[in-house]
Scaffold this active site. Structure first.
Site, mmCIF file in Angstrom:
data_model
loop_
_atom_site.group_PDB
_atom_site.id
_atom_site.type_symbol
_atom_site.label_atom_id
_atom_site.label_comp_id
_atom_site.label_asym_id
_atom_site.label_seq_id
_atom_site.Cartn_x
_atom_site.Cartn_y
_atom_site.Cartn_z
ATOM 1 N N LYS A 1 28.485 118.674 13.198
ATOM 2 C CA LYS A 1 27.962 117.314 13.129
ATOM 3 C C LYS A 1 27.023 117.221 11.939
ATOM 4 C CE LYS A 1 27.907 113.426 15.628
ATOM 5 N NZ LYS A 1 28.974 112.791 16.370
ATOM 6 N N VAL B 1 32.040 100.794 19.569
ATOM 7 C CA VAL B 1 32.842 101.186 20.734
ATOM 8 C C VAL B 1 32.620 100.227 21.897
ATOM 9 C CG1 VAL B 1 33.399 103.024 22.363
ATOM 10 C CG2 VAL B 1 32.667 103.620 20.044
ATOM 11 N N GLY C 1 25.024 98.871 25.212
ATOM 12 C CA GLY C 1 25.336 98.966 23.777
ATOM 13 C C GLY C 1 26.680 98.332 23.485
ATOM 14 N N VAL C 2 26.660 97.197 22.741
ATOM 15 C CA VAL C 2 27.923 96.540 22.386
ATOM 16 C C VAL C 2 28.136 96.642 20.878
ATOM 17 C CG1 VAL C 2 28.254 95.032 24.371
ATOM 18 C CG2 VAL C 2 26.666 94.323 22.569
ATOM 19 N N GLY C 3 28.104 97.872 20.392
ATOM 20 C CA GLY C 3 28.378 98.151 18.984
ATOM 21 C C GLY C 3 29.871 98.359 18.797
HETATM 22 P P1 NAD Z 1 27.171 101.655 17.123
HETATM 23 O O1 NAD Z 1 25.944 101.979 16.351
HETATM 24 O O2 NAD Z 1 28.211 100.797 16.521
HETATM 25 O O3 NAD Z 1 26.758 100.961 18.516
HETATM 26 C C1 NAD Z 1 25.705 101.402 19.312
HETATM 27 C C2 NAD Z 1 25.050 100.166 19.887
HETATM 28 O O4 NAD Z 1 24.066 100.566 20.850
HETATM 29 C C3 NAD Z 1 24.308 99.330 18.824
HETATM 30 O O5 NAD Z 1 24.687 97.979 18.931
HETATM 31 C C4 NAD Z 1 22.854 99.551 19.168
HETATM 32 O O6 NAD Z 1 22.027 98.456 18.832
HETATM 33 C C5 NAD Z 1 22.930 99.753 20.661
HETATM 34 N N1 NAD Z 1 21.766 100.400 21.253
HETATM 35 C C6 NAD Z 1 20.991 101.391 20.770
HETATM 36 N N2 NAD Z 1 20.020 101.698 21.632
HETATM 37 C C7 NAD Z 1 20.193 100.886 22.710
HETATM 38 C C8 NAD Z 1 19.519 100.721 23.943
HETATM 39 N N3 NAD Z 1 18.453 101.454 24.273
HETATM 40 N N4 NAD Z 1 19.971 99.792 24.824
HETATM 41 C C9 NAD Z 1 21.031 99.037 24.517
HETATM 42 N N5 NAD Z 1 21.716 99.150 23.348
HETATM 43 C C10 NAD Z 1 21.289 100.056 22.464
HETATM 44 O O7 NAD Z 1 27.762 103.047 17.600
HETATM 45 P P2 NAD Z 1 29.219 103.336 18.196
HETATM 46 O O8 NAD Z 1 30.067 103.862 17.129
HETATM 47 O O9 NAD Z 1 29.669 102.182 19.015
HETATM 48 O O10 NAD Z 1 28.893 104.576 19.172
HETATM 49 C C11 NAD Z 1 28.272 104.376 20.432
HETATM 50 C C12 NAD Z 1 28.101 105.729 21.113
HETATM 51 O O11 NAD Z 1 29.372 106.347 21.299
HETATM 52 C C13 NAD Z 1 27.264 106.732 20.307
HETATM 53 O O12 NAD Z 1 26.537 107.549 21.195
HETATM 54 C C14 NAD Z 1 28.323 107.567 19.603
HETATM 55 O O13 NAD Z 1 27.855 108.856 19.279
HETATM 56 C C15 NAD Z 1 29.382 107.620 20.660
HETATM 57 N N6 NAD Z 1 30.714 107.866 20.129
HETATM 58 C C16 NAD Z 1 31.236 107.024 19.192
HETATM 59 C C17 NAD Z 1 32.521 107.257 18.721
HETATM 60 C C18 NAD Z 1 33.178 106.329 17.736
HETATM 61 O O14 NAD Z 1 34.394 106.411 17.548
HETATM 62 N N7 NAD Z 1 32.435 105.432 17.091
HETATM 63 C C19 NAD Z 1 33.261 108.361 19.184
HETATM 64 C C20 NAD Z 1 32.698 109.185 20.166
HETATM 65 C C21 NAD Z 1 31.415 108.923 20.627
#
Ligand code: NAD
Length: 356
Positions: free
Chosen positions: A80, A185, A181-183
């Site tokens: 990582k 994923v 978290g509605v990012g």
């Molecule tokens: P992202 O940054 O697009 O979305 C994360 C969201 O969580 C953001 O909107 C952020 O504002 C929100 N957030 C942060 N802290 C928060 C809290 N305390 N309460 C509510 N919301 C909060 O990230 P992502 O790519 O969607 O990834 C989300 C998680 O999934 C991470 O832990 C990442 O490591 C994991 N993950 C992602 C992938 C991928 O393909 N992107 C793959 C495996 C694991």
């Protein structure tokens, strides 16, 4: 900052600290294991409270990648990268080129892709300096591109398997599901859950992301500090890790936890705490492997998105085997999954020496 006696140090093969004076880039790359192949795992850009927090994160996340890649059956080890974000080092093409040169200097022992705070476009600049990068823009039906929709697909399928196992129902219709978290994923997961008839409760600390979700979908928005304790059937953590702790677990009402966030359990014992409350925990790295499966198929080449989707379709059967063993041996699901991952890594280590 100690490294070898750090509480998250777990026989990591190597840890690399990078600094680029021109861009201010400060990054740490941890290679946990190359027993099964080159260490692969995304790059996270985050504003850490301290350098030690960044080290803690990269040590935990890289070990999680070893386990994730092993259980997903990939010929990849675990690694990582984290970029320590601050005002002195804003995102720029040059910053990502500097990261690319850092990755190139590791000669293929580490392969990167997107994680929190990083986009497909950022990876294009990394690619200018190194071939050891995936998650690049895709063309046609080939594997590749932003991994998050496929991570969401795997989480969706895993969540359904967990619901089947714990609640005894095939359908998500009218189940209440809280998504933290509605990012990238989380929003994709919400779309799939909504299409399956679930009622959604969401929270996010980022107002823009929250607005996007609530404009597109019928969601109930709650405050970030209330989300974990919502009166729901399922909790899907899709923000950051360390949320399931001795403090939070006693107040969780959901009966199933299945989400994308890495390192949801603060400690291994938190898995036992969930089991003691009869909350079925779907181990994070088993359900969230869809993205890395996509990344692996892209990196090794010659795969179509259909093949990637078929492989992601195997996540439920892996989970079901873990649930069954946990039941039979009366152990928490996270312990069963970790043991399975360590067995796979150990057998890989016996078969072939490490290396790309
Ligand atoms: P992202 O940054 O697009 O979305 C994360 C969201 O969580 C953001 O909107 C952020 O504002 C929100 N957030 C942060 N802290 C928060 C809290 N305390 N309460 C509510 N919301 C909060 O990230 P992502 O790519 O969607 O990834 C989300 C998680 O999934 C991470 O832990 C990442 O490591 C994991 N993950 C992602 C992938 C991928 O393909 N992107 C793959 C495996 C694991």
């Amino acid at each position: 900052m100690s490294v070898f006696d750090h509480r998250e140090f777990d026989q990591h093969e190597s840890i690399h600290f990078f600094h680029d004076a021109d861009t201010g880039l400060r990054a740490i790359i941890a290679i946990h294991s190359t027993a099964l192949g080159p260490a692969a795992g995304g790059c996270r850009r985050w504003r850490y409270a301290s350098d030690n927090d960044a080290l803690t994160d990269v040590l935990r996340l890289s070990r999680g990648m070893t386990y994730k890649n092993a259980v997903a059956g990939l010929k990849l080890g675990g690694g990582k990268a984290v970029i320590l974000a601050d005002e002195q080092s804003p995102k720029s093409p040059e910053l990502f080129r500097a990261l690319g040169r850092a990755i190139e200097s590791l000669n293929g022992h580490y392969v990167t892709a997107e994680d929190v705070g990083i986009t497909v476009d950022d990876m294009r600049y990394v690619e200018e300096e190194t071939e050891y990068v995936s998650g690049l823009p895709k063309s046609g039906n080939s594997a590749g591109g932003d991994p998050s929709p496929l991570t969401a697909l795997g989480v969706f399928l895993g969540l359904k398997a967990a619901v089947r196992a714990r609640l005894g129902t095939e359908s998500l219709a009218d189940l209440k599901i809280a998504v933290q978290g509605v990012g990238h994923v989380g929003l994709n997961l919400c779309r799939l859950l909504h299409d399956a008839g679930a009622k959604l409760v969401v929270a996010d600390v980022n107002r823009a992301n929250l607005r996007l979700a609530s404009e597109e979908l019928p969601v109930t928005v709650v405050a970030p500090n209330e989300l974990l304790y919502s009166d729901v059937d399922v909790l899907a953590p899709c923000a950051l890790g360390n949320i399931l702790t001795s403090v939070t677990i006693p107040h969780i009402k959901a009966k199933v936890i299945a989400g994308a966030a890495n390192n949801q359990l603060a400690t291994e014992q938190d898995g036992a705490r969930l089991a003691a409350r009869n909350i079925l925990y779907a181990p994070d790295y088993v359900v969230n492997a869809g993205g890395i499966i996509n990344v692996a198929h892209e990196y090794f080449g010659h795969s179509s998105e259909d093949e990637v989707r078929a492989e992601i379709g195997r996540i439920p059967e892996r989970l079901e085997a873990i649930f069954a063993e946990a039941n039979e041996t009366d152990r928490p699901t996270n312990v069963v999954a970790d043991e399975l991952a360590r067995r796979i890594v150990a057998s890989g280590r016996q078969k072939s020496p490490a290396g790309p």
